[in-house]
Design a protein around this motif. Structure first.
Motif, mmCIF file in Angstrom:
data_model
loop_
_atom_site.group_PDB
_atom_site.id
_atom_site.type_symbol
_atom_site.label_atom_id
_atom_site.label_comp_id
_atom_site.label_asym_id
_atom_site.label_seq_id
_atom_site.Cartn_x
_atom_site.Cartn_y
_atom_site.Cartn_z
ATOM 1 N N VAL A 168 0.966 -1.330 0.034
ATOM 2 C CA VAL A 168 0.037 -0.124 -0.109
ATOM 3 C C VAL A 168 0.816 1.239 0.106
ATOM 4 C CG1 VAL A 168 -1.734 1.347 1.318
ATOM 5 C CG2 VAL A 168 -1.974 -1.238 1.077
ATOM 6 N N GLY A 169 1.870 1.411 0.711
ATOM 7 C CA GLY A 169 2.889 2.373 0.984
ATOM 8 C C GLY A 169 3.536 2.465 -0.475
ATOM 9 N N ALA A 170 3.700 1.516 -1.157
ATOM 10 C CA ALA A 170 4.372 1.783 -2.125
ATOM 11 C C ALA A 170 3.342 2.077 -3.721
ATOM 12 C CB ALA A 170 5.290 0.360 -2.759
ATOM 13 N N ASP A 171 2.306 2.051 -3.031
ATOM 14 C CA ASP A 171 1.281 2.343 -4.319
ATOM 15 C C ASP A 171 1.185 1.197 -5.361
ATOM 16 O OD1 ASP A 171 -0.886 3.908 -5.226
ATOM 17 O OD2 ASP A 171 0.300 5.041 -6.714
ATOM 18 N N LEU A 172 0.974 0.054 -4.882
ATOM 19 C CA LEU A 172 1.263 -1.139 -5.674
ATOM 20 C C LEU A 172 -0.555 -1.660 -5.841
ATOM 21 C CD1 LEU A 172 4.222 -2.854 -4.315
ATOM 22 C CD2 LEU A 172 3.897 -1.400 -6.466
ATOM 23 N N LEU A 173 -1.256 -1.118 -5.078
ATOM 24 C CA LEU A 173 -2.553 -1.901 -5.034
ATOM 25 C C LEU A 173 -3.575 -0.855 -5.169
ATOM 26 C CD1 LEU A 173 -2.211 -4.093 -1.801
ATOM 27 C CD2 LEU A 173 -1.977 -4.879 -4.118
ATOM 28 N N GLN A 174 -4.775 -1.218 -5.706
ATOM 29 C CA GLN A 174 -6.035 -0.498 -6.220
ATOM 30 C C GLN A 174 -7.159 -0.853 -5.237
ATOM 31 O OE1 GLN A 174 -8.255 -1.482 -9.843
ATOM 32 N NE2 GLN A 174 -6.298 -2.408 -10.396
ATOM 33 N N PRO A 175 -7.896 0.409 -4.821
ATOM 34 C CA PRO A 175 -9.034 -0.062 -3.834
ATOM 35 C C PRO A 175 -10.139 -0.905 -4.748
ATOM 36 C CG PRO A 175 -8.488 2.396 -4.246
ATOM 37 C CD PRO A 175 -7.880 1.694 -5.161
ATOM 38 N N TYR A 176 -10.393 -2.018 -3.875
ATOM 39 C CA TYR A 176 -11.559 -2.653 -4.198
ATOM 40 C C TYR A 176 -12.360 -3.446 -2.967
ATOM 41 C CZ TYR A 176 -14.692 -6.259 -6.155
ATOM 42 O OH TYR A 176 -15.963 -7.038 -6.357
ATOM 43 N N THR A 177 -13.481 -3.263 -2.902
ATOM 44 C CA THR A 177 -14.190 -3.600 -1.653
ATOM 45 C C THR A 177 -15.046 -5.180 -2.100
ATOM 46 O OG1 THR A 177 -14.431 -1.551 -0.405
ATOM 47 C CG2 THR A 177 -15.878 -3.526 0.314
ATOM 48 N N PRO A 178 -14.253 -6.358 -1.702
ATOM 49 C CA PRO A 178 -15.343 -7.474 -2.188
ATOM 50 C C PRO A 178 -16.475 -7.694 -1.664
ATOM 51 C CG PRO A 178 -13.071 -7.894 -0.647
ATOM 52 C CD PRO A 178 -13.298 -6.657 -0.926
ATOM 53 N N ALA A 179 -17.138 -8.510 -2.048
ATOM 54 C CA ALA A 179 -18.372 -8.946 -1.532
ATOM 55 C C ALA A 179 -18.092 -9.866 -0.441
ATOM 56 C CB ALA A 179 -19.268 -9.965 -2.799
ATOM 57 N N CYS A 180 -18.713 -9.497 0.690
ATOM 58 C CA CYS A 180 -18.906 -9.987 1.975
ATOM 59 C C CYS A 180 -17.799 -9.388 2.763
ATOM 60 C CB CYS A 180 -18.734 -11.527 1.936
ATOM 61 S SG CYS A 180 -20.505 -12.334 1.269
ATOM 62 N N ALA A 181 -17.202 -8.467 2.304
ATOM 63 C CA ALA A 181 -16.104 -7.839 3.119
ATOM 64 C C ALA A 181 -16.630 -7.323 4.475
ATOM 65 C CB ALA A 181 -15.363 -6.837 2.324
ATOM 66 N N ASP A 182 -17.758 -7.111 4.536
ATOM 67 C CA ASP A 182 -18.548 -6.733 5.801
ATOM 68 C C ASP A 182 -18.506 -7.512 6.828
ATOM 69 O OD1 ASP A 182 -20.404 -7.861 4.142
ATOM 70 O OD2 ASP A 182 -21.951 -7.199 5.510
ATOM 71 N N LYS A 183 -18.256 -8.851 6.545
ATOM 72 C CA LYS A 183 -18.252 -9.784 7.356
ATOM 73 C C LYS A 183 -16.843 -10.241 7.893
ATOM 74 C CE LYS A 183 -22.554 -11.034 7.202
ATOM 75 N NZ LYS A 183 -23.435 -10.654 8.187
ATOM 76 N N VAL A 184 -15.716 -9.405 7.388
ATOM 77 C CA VAL A 184 -14.509 -9.487 7.784
ATOM 78 C C VAL A 184 -14.118 -8.416 8.819
ATOM 79 C CG1 VAL A 184 -11.873 -9.285 6.920
ATOM 80 C CG2 VAL A 184 -13.585 -10.416 5.748
ATOM 81 N N PRO A 185 -13.679 -8.791 10.067
ATOM 82 C CA PRO A 185 -13.282 -7.774 11.177
ATOM 83 C C PRO A 185 -12.837 -6.483 10.704
ATOM 84 C CG PRO A 185 -12.881 -9.918 11.720
ATOM 85 C CD PRO A 185 -13.171 -9.888 10.334
ATOM 86 N N ALA A 186 -12.957 -5.206 11.104
ATOM 87 C CA ALA A 186 -12.152 -3.993 10.455
ATOM 88 C C ALA A 186 -10.761 -3.933 10.686
ATOM 89 C CB ALA A 186 -12.781 -3.051 11.521
#
Length: 373
Positions: free
Chosen positions: A126-144
């Motif tokens: 993330v710090g090296a700007d290698l990933l792009q945002p995407y919130t997958p389905a059911c990510a709301d079931k993964v703890p913050a």
């Protein structure tokens, strides 16, 4: 092969397709009746909506750069994903940090679509700007605490640092970190190198948690007299310990249980206690994120959605002795029961990974200085 990082690792990374993954399904599914994923046994939570990315894509393949350790799960999941979508998964396995190294080298000509690696390496991505945002389905079931607030990565499986010992060589069996300083382990002990291996980095973090930063360095300085030497691969320590070449080594729960059951390794899993007798471990989730500039971003999103589906998450324990990242999926098979029993009485420490990233270079430099490298 397991979570290593070395200068030559990029050359030796193993390219796998779904059909070529070396899983041992006959053993892993022995507790699952007909081998099909079983419904969660104790989850009363309603299933999340698993629509995922519905955008069409003409991609025929999706490429994954992944830390090793989940091959048994990937094997069946990738075959099922191809059946459902027509998209074939190509996977390149390497070490925790090597996943990020490859992405950095290919930043102007991105070759892969989805990255799976351990902390703190995913945070470094993330710090090296290698990933792009995407919130997958059911990510709301993964703890913050197990996902990025900006949506750049999400845990897909939980795992924990562990240690192993050979019961025929380590007599009496070690129980505490101080036991490992005993002369009977002279050149009979090895742990994977912090800064190179995810599990090895976790060793340093656990010792910092127990003894403080200076205390951890002093401990590792003392331990060096028993250490065989650097190891960029945690997985390579398993057969050495099983054969008796080593008495003690580090590992992680999912990998070690898989080796015991699949490879019939003759070592025991344990969690060293601190000076007060308290046993602890470090949480080491497998994190996944869509790579920035991915050739097939929609296919990567679909695959990430699929890996967080109820079916895939339930299959983690049956296929790979892993633990679901989703809170609402509770493994009810014998593998899940075994893991729960193993973790009984062990405190789980979750580092502040953002702080770990900020201190990473300085901490690794201090470690290398302390052990004389």
């Amino acid at each position: 092969m397991r979570r290593y990082l070395g200068k030559a690792a990029i050359v030796g990374a193993v390219a796998l397709t779904a059909a070529a993954c070396g899983g041992t399904g006959s053993d892993n599914t022995s507790n699952a009746g007909d081998g099909k994923p079983q419904a969660p046994a104790s989850s009363g939570a309603p299933a999340c909506t698993e629509k995922g990315n519905t955008a069409s894509t003409d991609a025929k393949t999706v490429t994954v750069y992944s830390v090793d350790g989940l091959a048994d799960w990937y094997t069946k999941r990738f075959v099922e994903f191809e059946k459902q979508t027509g998209i074939k998964v190509q996977m390149v396995e390497s070490g925790s940090g090597e996943v990020i190294t490859r992405m950095e080298k290919e930043k102007t000509n991105t070759q892969a679509d989805l990255a799976v690696t351990l902390p703190p390496f995913i945070q470094r991505a993330v710090g090296a700007d290698l990933l792009q945002p995407y919130t997958p389905a059911c990510a709301d079931k993964v703890p913050a605490a197990s996902k990025d607030a900006a949506g750049k990565y999400t845990a897909i499986s939980n795992n924990y640092l562990s240690w192993i010992y050979n019961p025929d060589q380590a007599k009496p069996a070690p129980a505490t970190f101080k036991d490992l300083l005993d002369g009977r382990f002279d050149k009979r002990l090895q742990y994977s190198t912090p800064g190179q291996a995810g599990d090895g980095t976790a060793v340093l973090l656990q010792l910092q948690h127990i003894y403080g930063k200076e205390g951890a360095l002093e401990y590792l300085k003392q331990l060096e007299k028993n250490n065989v030497g650097p190891s960029s691969s945690t997985g390579k320590l398993q057969p050495k310990t099983s054969k008796g070449e080593l008495s003690v080594a580090n590992g992680d729960v999912q990998m070690n249980l898989g080796s015991i059951h699949n490879d019939k390794s003759s070592f025991k899993i344990w969690f060293p206690a601190d000076d007060t007798g308290k046993k602890s471990t470090v949480a080491l989730p497998y994190y996944a994120g869509v790579i920035k500039g991915a050739p097939h971003p929609e296919a990567a999103q679909k695959l990430l959605d699929f890996l967080l589906s109820t079916e895939s998450q339930t299959a983690l324990s049956t296929d790979a002795r892993g633990l679901p990242a989703r809170e609402d999926v509770k493994p009810g098979d014998a593998n899940g029961t075994e893991i729960a029993a193993l973790m009984q009485g062990v405190d789980i420490y979750t580092p502040d990974w953002d702080q770990v990233v900020r201190d990473f270079d300085a901490d690794i430099a201090a470690y290398n200085k302390a052990v004389g490298r």
